[in-house]
Design a protein around this motif. Structure first.
Motif, short mmCIF file in Angstrom:
data_model
loop_
_atom_site.label_atom_id
_atom_site.label_comp_id
_atom_site.label_asym_id
_atom_site.label_seq_id
_atom_site.Cartn_x
_atom_site.Cartn_y
_atom_site.Cartn_z
N THR A 159 0.57 -1.64 -0.21
CA THR A 159 -0.10 -0.32 0.13
C THR A 159 0.76 0.93 -0.08
N GLU A 196 -6.01 0.57 -0.14
CA GLU A 196 -6.65 0.49 0.90
C GLU A 196 -7.95 0.19 1.32
N ASP A 209 -6.11 -1.92 -5.06
CA ASP A 209 -5.23 -2.32 -3.74
C ASP A 209 -6.13 -3.46 -3.25
N GLU A 210 -5.84 -4.34 -3.42
CA GLU A 210 -6.20 -5.42 -2.36
C GLU A 210 -7.96 -5.68 -2.85
MG MG Z 1 -1.89 -3.52 2.21
#
Ligand code: MG
Ligand code: ADP
Lengths: 336, 276
Positions: free
Chosen positions: A67, A107, A184-185
Motif C-alpha cells: 500500500t 486500501e 489495492d486488494e
Molecule cells: Mg495494504
C-alpha cells in the motif's frame, strides 16, 4: 495444485494504439524508498517495471509495503528517496496530467457516509476538472452497471455492505476510460461470488488493453488473472517478472510415496538431490527433494535397486504458492 | 466541454451541496435561527421597565423590531456562530482524512491547493449563510412581535425602515466577513489532524481565547491585532454617517489572518503524506 496453474498465454508488452510514450512502461520506479517518521522503512529501494498492457500482480504478506508503494505511485506519499514514473510522466510533476488516466482503489473504498453511491460518484466526477459534465450521468450509470451495483439506488453509503462498498470503489475507478488501474486488494471483503466477478472484470478490462496493477496477498488472484508478478517482502521487491517465466525458472522437484522413507532419503542423497524432506502419511510417507538437474530416469532404477517400495513417483514444478512461500517465508510469521 | 473555470466551479458546487446538505450543519443553522426568536420572545414577555437597564440594542427592540437583528447578531457572533463555523471548518480536511475520502479526492486528481481553496470557500460561505440566517430570523421575529417603522439609529438620526433594513444586511455581511479569519484558522487546524472532532474542539476554543485576551486590560497593546477585537464594530453601521474606521480595521485584521493561516494550511497540506 501444481498442474492447475492458469497462465495467460500471450503477454502484450505495449498497446498498438497507445498515444504517447508507447514504449515506456505504465509504471516504473527507481530506488523507491519510504522511511516513515520513527524510522520504519516501509518500502526499501524498489525498482518496479510494469509493462503496458500487463496485469501485474503485486504480491506480499500484510505489512510488506504494497500500500505504501501504491501511495507513492499516486502522489499521496512523498518518497524518501527514489523516482516514480507513471504512463511516462515523472511524479509528482506529472500528477495532474497523468492521474485522469488512472483509476485507483487504495486500501479499501472510502466515500461520504451521508451520500448515496451515485451521489458519491457524482462528487468524484465533479472534482475532476477534466471530465465532461454532460456525460457524467451516463458514465456513472455505466460504472455502476459494470460492477453490478445498479440496484443499490438511493441508499446512503453508510448502509452499504462491505462488498457493496468495494464495488462502489471499483465503479469510481471506472468512471471514465482509463489507461491504468491501480487496485489495492480489490477483493477484500467480497464473497466468493463477488471475488469471481472482480476477477472477470479485471480480465475484461485487460482484454480492452488496460494495464492493471493489482496488489494482493491472495495467490489465487494472481494465478488466475495476472501476466506479471512482483513479490514484496518487508519492503523489498524480492522478485518480479513474467509469471510464466518465473515459474518455469523454478527448480522442479521429485515427489514419491513410499513405506520406507529412510531408505528413500538415503538413495536420493546418494544421487546428489538436495535436502530431501519427509512428510508422514497414512500407510506411506511422502518424500520430496529438488531434482537439481538429475534425470528422473535415474531415480526409479536406483530406488528399486535399493529395495525401496514406491507407490507413486512424480516430478512437480512448484506452483506460485510454493514460489511465494519460498520468497516470503512460511505461514504467518510477522516480520515487523 | 465547458471552460476551465466552470469545470472548476463544479467541484465547488458539489462541495457546497455537501456542506449544506449535511443534517448536522442544517441543525446548527436552525439553532442559530432560534436565538433571535428566543430573544424576541423573552423581550416581549418581560415588562417594559426591566429592559430599561439593558445594554445597547436590547432596550430598543420594543420600540423597533429591527433591533432584534442587531441584538441577535451581538449575542450569536461571539459564541454561537464561531461554534457553527468551527464544526464545518474542523470537518473540512480532517473529516475527509478521517473517512479516507481525502486520498480519493487527491487521486481524482484534485490538486491540493485547489482542494484548500474549495474547502475554504465552503467554510466562508457557511459562515456567511449563518450570519444571514440569524439576520433573517431576527428580522421576521421582529416584524411579528414588535412595531416597525422608521428607525432611530445609535447616532440619534432617524432613517426610513428600508434604509435600516439595508443596514441590517450590511451587518450580516460584516458578521460573515468577521468569520473568514476564523475559517482560515480552522482550515489550518483541520490539516493537522485526522480526527475531525479534535479539530472542531480546538477551532471552537480559538475565539474564546482571543476574547479572553481581549478582556485583559494589561494586554491592550495587542488588542487591535486580535481577530475577534473588531467583531462587534458592526454597530458603526448604525450611525449616520456610517463610521468606517472600526469596520475597516476589522476587515483588515481578517485579511491578515486569512493570509497567514491560509499560507500555513497550504504549507501543511501540500507537504503532507496522506496515509489515512
Ligand atoms: Mg495494504
Ligand atoms: N503512516 C505510517 N507511519 C508509520 N509506519 C507506517 C505508516 N503506514 C504504514 N506503515 C508501516 O509500513 C509497513 C508497510 O505497510 P503497508 O504499505 O500498508 O503494507 P501492505 O499494504 O503490504 O500490507 C508496515 O509495517 C506499516 O506498519
Amino acid at each position: 495444485m501444481a498442474g492447475g496453474l492458469v497462465v495467460p498465454g500471450e503477454v502484450v508488452d505495449g498497446r498498438q494504439d497507445a498515444p504517447v510514450g508507447q514504449f515506456s512502461a505504465a509504471i516504473r520506479t527507481r530506488g523507491l524508498t519510504k522511511r516513515f517518521r520513527g524510522g520504519q522503512v516501509a518500502v526499501d529501494r524498489v525498482d518496479l517495471e510494469v509493462p503496458r498492457g500487463s496485469v501485474f500482480g503485486f504480491l506480499g504478506p500484510n505489512g510488506s509495503g504494497k500500500t505504501t508503494t501504491i501511495r507513492m505511485l499516486l502522489g499521496l506519499v512523498t518518497p524518501t528517496v527514489g523516482e516514480v514514473e507513471i504512463l511516462g510522466g515523472l511524479i509528482p510533476g506529472a500528477l495532474g496530467a497523468v492521474l485522469p488516466q488512472v483509476g485507483a482503489l487504495v486500501e479499501g473504498p472510502a466515500f461520504q457516509n451521508y451520500l448515496s453511491g451515485p451521489a458519491n460518484l457524482a462528487r468524484m466526477d465533479a472534482a475532476d476538472r477534466t471530465s465532461d459534465p454532460s456525460t457524467a450521468r451516463r458514465r456513472i450509470a455505466d460504472a455502476l452497471d459494470r460492477v453490478s451495483l445498479t440496484s443499490a439506488g438511493s441508499k446512503r453509503y453508510r448502509a452499504y455492505s462491505l462488498g457493496m462498498r468495494q464495488r462502489l470503489g471499483l465503479a469510481a475507478a471506472l468512471l471514465r476510460p482509463r489507461e491504468l488501474l491501480v487496485l489495492d486488494e480489490p477483493t477484500n471483503g467480497l464473497d466468493p461470488q463477488g471475488t469471481r466477478e472482480v476477477r472477470a472484470l479485471v480480465r475484461a478490462l485487460a482484454a480492452d488493453g488496460l494495464t492493471v496493477f493489482l496488489s494482493t496477498h491472495l495467490l489465487a488472484e494472481v494465478e488466475q488473472v495476472c501476466t506479471h508478478v512482483g513479490v514484496m517482502r518487508t519492503g523489498r521487491l524480492v522478485t518480479a517478472g513474467r509469471l510464466d517465466v518465473l515459474l518455469a525458472a523454478t527448480a522442479p522437484r521429485v515427489e514419491l510415496d513410499t513405506t520406507d522413507p529412510e531408505a528413500a532419503v538415503r538413495v536420493l542423497d546418494g544421487l546428489g538431490l538436495s535436502s530431501p524432506r519427509v512428510r508422514a502419511g497414512a500407510g506411506a510417507a511422502t518424500v520430496s527433494a529438488a531434482l537439481d538437474g538429475i534425470a528422473v530416469a535415474e531415480l526409479a532404477p536406483a530406488l528399486v535397486a535399493a529395495g525401496v517400495g514406491i507407490h507413486r513417483l512424480v516430478v512437480v514444478r512448484p506452483d506460485l504458492e510454493e514460489l511465494y512461500v519460498s520468497l516470503t517465508g512460511e505461514g504467518f510469521d510477522v516480520e515487523r | 466541454m465547458s471552460s476551465g473555470r466552470s469545470v472548476g466551479a463544479r467541484f465547488l458546487r458539489s462541495e457546497l451541496r455537501l456542506v449544506f446538505g449535511r443534517r448536522r450543519n442544517q441543525m446548527l443553522l436552525v439553532a442559530l435561527a432560534a436565538a433571535p426568536v428566543l430573544i424576541g420572545v423573552a423581550v416581549r414577555l418581560s415588562s417594559p421597565t426591566s429592559a430599561q437597564g439593558a445594554p445597547g440594542f436590547v432596550a430598543r427592540i420594543s420600540q423597533n423590531g429591527l433591533f432584534l437583528v442587531f441584538t441577535a447578531m451581538a449575542v450569536t457572533l461571539p459564541v454561537l456562530m464561531p461554534l457553527a463555523v468551527a464544526v464545518v471548518a474542523g470537518d473540512s480536511i480532517a473529516g475527509e482524512a478521517h473517512s479516507g475520502t481525502l486520498r480519493y479526492l487527491l487521486v481524482v486528481p484534485v490538486e491540493r491547493t485547489r482542494l484548500l481553496v474549495v474547502k475554504y470557500v465552503g467554510i466562508v460561505t457557511y459562515g456567511l449563510v449563518a450570519a444571514f440566517v440569524v439576520a433573517a430570523a431576527g428580522w421576521l421575529t421582529g416584524l411579528v412581535l414588535f412595531p416597525s417603522g422608521p428607525v432611530t439609529l445609535l447616532s440619534g438620526d432617524t432613517v426610513p425602515y428600508l434604509d435600516a433594513l439595508g443596514r441590517a444586511g450590511l451587518v450580516a455581511l460584516y458578521a460573515g466577513a468577521m468569520l473568514a479569519g476564523l475559517a482560515a484558522i480552522g482550515l489550518f487546524l483541520s490539516t493537522l489532524t485526522e480526527v475531525p472532532i479534535a479539530a472542531m474542539a480546538s477551532i471552537a476554543g480559538v475565539p474564546v481565547v482571543s476574547e479572553i485576551l481581549d478582556a485583559v486590560p494589561a494586554l491592550s497593546a495587542i488588542h487591535p491585532y486580535l481577530f475577534t477585537h473588531w467583531w462587534l464594530a458592526f454597530g458603526d453601521l448604525l450611525r449616520e454617517p456610517i463610521a468606517t474606521a472600526g469596520i475597516r480595521h476589522g476587515l483588515g485584521v481578517q485579511a491578515v489572518y486569512i493570509a497567514i493561516f491560509g499560507a500555513l494550511a497550504w504549507a501543511r497540506l501540500t507537504t503532507k503524506d496522506v496515509t489515512s
